[in-house]
Design a protein around this motif. Structure first.
Motif, PDB file in Angstrom:
ATOM      1  N   ILE A 120       6.964   2.888   7.970  1.00 33.62           N
ATOM      2  CA  ILE A 120       6.384   3.945   6.637  1.00 33.62           C
ATOM      3  C   ILE A 120       5.301   3.865   6.247  1.00 33.62           C
ATOM      4  O   ILE A 120       4.464   4.757   6.049  1.00 33.62           O
ATOM      5  N   TYR A 121       4.855   2.427   6.008  1.00 34.63           N
ATOM      6  CA  TYR A 121       3.474   2.187   5.197  1.00 34.63           C
ATOM      7  C   TYR A 121       2.452   2.077   6.263  1.00 34.63           C
ATOM      8  O   TYR A 121       1.263   2.472   5.740  1.00 34.63           O
ATOM      9  N   TRP A 147       0.169  -6.471   8.412  1.00 29.66           N
ATOM     10  CA  TRP A 147       0.733  -6.059   9.803  1.00 29.66           C
ATOM     11  C   TRP A 147       1.070  -7.461  10.383  1.00 29.66           C
ATOM     12  O   TRP A 147       2.127  -7.365  11.016  1.00 29.66           O
ATOM     13  N   LEU A 148       0.350  -8.470  10.208  1.00 29.58           N
ATOM     14  CA  LEU A 148       0.493  -9.744  10.967  1.00 29.58           C
ATOM     15  C   LEU A 148       1.679 -10.426  10.602  1.00 29.58           C
ATOM     16  O   LEU A 148       2.662 -11.059  11.257  1.00 29.58           O
ATOM     17  N   VAL A 149       2.036 -10.420   9.292  1.00 34.35           N
ATOM     18  CA  VAL A 149       3.228 -10.989   8.761  1.00 34.35           C
ATOM     19  C   VAL A 149       4.515 -10.347   9.173  1.00 34.35           C
ATOM     20  O   VAL A 149       5.331 -10.884   9.561  1.00 34.35           O
ATOM     21  N   ASN A 150       4.499  -9.079   9.234  1.00 36.40           N
ATOM     22  CA  ASN A 150       5.708  -8.321   9.671  1.00 36.40           C
ATOM     23  C   ASN A 150       5.844  -8.458  10.916  1.00 36.40           C
ATOM     24  O   ASN A 150       6.931  -8.624  11.572  1.00 36.40           O
ATOM     25  N   TRP A 151       4.899  -8.321  11.878  1.00 36.91           N
ATOM     26  CA  TRP A 151       4.967  -8.575  13.417  1.00 36.91           C
ATOM     27  C   TRP A 151       5.578 -10.092  13.479  1.00 36.91           C
ATOM     28  O   TRP A 151       6.335 -10.311  14.746  1.00 36.91           O
ATOM     29  N   ALA A 160      13.096   6.463   7.365  1.00 38.08           N
ATOM     30  CA  ALA A 160      12.154   5.616   8.216  1.00 38.08           C
ATOM     31  C   ALA A 160      12.075   6.278   9.853  1.00 38.08           C
ATOM     32  O   ALA A 160      11.248   6.574  10.245  1.00 38.08           O
ATOM     33  N   PHE A 161      13.501   6.716  10.154  1.00 39.01           N
ATOM     34  CA  PHE A 161      13.618   6.920  11.692  1.00 39.01           C
ATOM     35  C   PHE A 161      14.071   8.314  11.941  1.00 39.01           C
ATOM     36  O   PHE A 161      14.331   8.515  13.162  1.00 39.01           O
ATOM     37  N   GLY A 162      14.553   9.001  10.868  1.00 39.49           N
ATOM     38  CA  GLY A 162      15.260  10.245  11.093  1.00 39.49           C
ATOM     39  C   GLY A 162      16.634  10.239  10.725  1.00 39.49           C
ATOM     40  O   GLY A 162      17.216   9.119  10.928  1.00 39.49           O
ATOM     41  N   ASP A 163      17.238  11.257  10.247  1.00 37.92           N
ATOM     42  CA  ASP A 163      18.730  11.311   9.964  1.00 37.92           C
ATOM     43  C   ASP A 163      19.588  10.540  11.013  1.00 37.92           C
ATOM     44  O   ASP A 163      20.414   9.752  10.815  1.00 37.92           O
ATOM     45  N   GLU A 166       0.705  -1.225   0.001  1.00 42.54           N
ATOM     46  CA  GLU A 166      -0.116  -0.157   0.013  1.00 42.54           C
ATOM     47  C   GLU A 166       0.896   1.253  -0.058  1.00 42.54           C
ATOM     48  O   GLU A 166       1.828   1.445   0.640  1.00 42.54           O
ATOM     49  N   ILE A 167       0.860   2.069  -0.815  1.00 43.99           N
ATOM     50  CA  ILE A 167       1.372   3.445  -1.074  1.00 43.99           C
ATOM     51  C   ILE A 167       1.003   4.428  -0.040  1.00 43.99           C
ATOM     52  O   ILE A 167      -0.171   4.643   0.257  1.00 43.99           O
ATOM     53  N   PRO A 168       2.099   4.824   0.716  1.00 42.98           N
ATOM     54  CA  PRO A 168       1.663   5.685   1.881  1.00 42.98           C
ATOM     55  C   PRO A 168       1.083   6.894   1.367  1.00 42.98           C
ATOM     56  O   PRO A 168       1.474   7.463   0.389  1.00 42.98           O
ATOM     57  N   SER A 169       0.284   7.664   2.140  1.00 41.98           N
ATOM     58  CA  SER A 169      -0.596   8.842   1.665  1.00 41.98           C
ATOM     59  C   SER A 169       0.236  10.008   1.125  1.00 41.98           C
ATOM     60  O   SER A 169      -0.070  10.714   0.119  1.00 41.98           O
TER      61      SER A 169
END
Length: 453
Positions: A407-408, A417-421, A116-119, A4-7
């Motif tokens: 990010i997404y 969500w489930l697969v990544n967790w 993703a987390f800042g520089d 899914e492409i982020p907004s």
């Protein structure tokens, strides 16, 4: 595998008129054209296959039968299959995120982490882990190359004087001193081709020769260790070995940076194609070596299955030479991102001029350093288990899943969500337990080791 492409970029993601405005100065462009990661963007999809085979199918696979002997049939097969599935999934995720922002490419792993987390935080999360992985692989490859040459020498000349492992490691290092001067991934494509062919060849020899020997009468499939504590530690170390065997993620972003990309033909398509072909070949290498090697030797298998094989001598000698050639190419593949990090700091931060002699000094220094460490601590099996859990589990199994979620932001309890967790939980567990077993093996082997023997 489309995410899914982020907004923030959904509106423009499919806009074929997107072009990247190059705001760099002439000096900055010249530096980027000199640095190894951004020097050339002319790779083809089959470059991805070659580089991924060379990166993923590494020396760690030769220790999979040993890992099977520590895990047993059920847990061993489960570990191989789950590792294959998770690492393919995260690899495809990584290739997708290379160009998730229209008009921008994350040419280096740490750039994705910074997005993703800042520089600052992203740099500290990703860079130390990636650098540890790259250096660890090069050290293990240096050790294994030396062991393979020593075995080759022993098999072809049994009456010759015994030569220390130290000198064989130095022989492999001499090739690295020369090849380290190749400027970029595209420049080592021929080296990767030779390495990929060699890897497939010696894996075929490993399982083919094992089939020829048949089940050995002195082998069994019970516990490798006689104590419960030893069996638990062996189990932990074996999980790290399985993790180490799937280690190509640490160079994937940098490999993909060498591909051309347009809005109509983004680099991820070529990367996915090459990666999937590579993973099919990986499965044809990994599973036969692991399963047949364990089936043949049981708990008597060494931490390098080629060392266990003694007959036919000419075939085993050939396989060991193939290993040495493959690891020379694999070393360079993992060294190029290290060269890029070093040269980026020297040229962009410390303002050194991008010259051939700067490259000559920095790269030879790195080769010499890894050679020294390999000579001093040549504990192949233990190092595989320790580094596999401590450094490869985060980068390969769960860090990319954390980045994906950050990010997404997939909907809670959705499939993504489930697969990544699940990947995150398994990866964190692996990172915690695997180094414990590997460290124990290092301590046990160090008790009887004579330095520079």
């Amino acid at each position: 595998m489309e995410a899914e492409i982020p907004s923030y970029d959904r509106k423009n993601y499919n806009n074929s008129n997107i072009t990247q405005v190059d705001e760099r100065s002439a000096e900055e462009r010249a530096i980027d054209d000199w640095l190894p990661i951004t020097a050339s963007r002319k790779a083809r999809w089959w470059f991805s296959t070659l580089h991924n085979i060379t990166a993923i199918v590494g020396a760690g696979v030769l220790s999979l039968p040993y890992a099977m002997s520590e895990l047993g049939w059920g847990a061993g097969v489960a570990a191989l299959v789950i590792s294959w599935m998770i690492t393919l999934y995260t690899l495809l995720q990584m290739a997708h995120m290379h160009e998730m922002v229209p008009g921008r490419r994350f040419d280096r792993y740490h750039e994705l982490g910074q997005h993703a987390f800042g520089d600052k935080l992203g740099l500290w999360i990703v860079l130390p882990q990636q650098l540890a992985c790259l250096v660890a692989v090069d050290i293990v490859y240096m050790i294994t190359g030396g062991h393979s040459l020593k075995k080759f020498h022993y098999l072809v000349c049994r009456d010759c004087k015994n030569i220390k492992l130290t000198y064989f490691i130095m022989v492999t290092a001499s090739a690295h001193f020369v090849l380290s001067q190749l400027p970029s991934f595209n420049a080592i494509s021929g080296v990767s081709l030779a390495a990929a062919v060699m890897s497939i060849s010696y894996f075929t020899i490993a399982w083919g020769a094992s089939v020829g020997k048949g089940v050995q009468p002195n082998g069994h499939y019970g516990r490798r260790s006689m104590t419960t504590a030893g069996a638990v530690f062996d189990f932990f170390s074996a999980l790290g070995t399985a993790a180490f065997a799937y280690n190509g993620h640490n160079v994937l972003m940098e490999i993909q940076a060498s591909f051309p990309s347009t809005p109509q033909r983004p680099s991820k398509k070529a990367m996915w194609k090459g990666a999937i072909v590579a993973y099919v070949i990986v499965s044809l290498c990994y599973f036969p070596v692991a399963l047949i090697g364990y089936w043949t030797f049981g708990t008597t298998v060494e931490d390098n299955v080629l060392i266990t094989l003694q007959r036919p001598e000419w075939l085993v000698a050939t396989a060991n030479m193939f290993v040495a050639v493959h690891l020379i190419g694999g070393y360079q593949l993992y060294a190029i991102p290290v060269y890029d990090m070093t040269e980026t700091v020297l040229v962009k931060k410390l303002k050194f001029k991008p010259t051939w002699y700067l490259r000559f000094i920095t790269r030879n220094t790195y080769v010499a350093l890894t050679m020294f460490i390999a000579i001093t601590f040549p504990f192949f099996g233990a190092l595989v288990g320790f580094f596999g859990g401590f450094t490869f589990a985060p980068n390969t199994y769960f860090l990319l899943c954390i980045i994906w979620l950050a990010i997404y932001k997939p909907k809670r309890f959705s499939l993504s969500w489930l697969v990544n967790w699940v990947c995150i939980l398994l990866g964190v567990l692996l990172m915690v337990v695997a180094p414990i077993g590997g460290l124990r093996q290092i301590i046990l082997q160090a008790r009887t080791y004579e330095f520079y023997n």
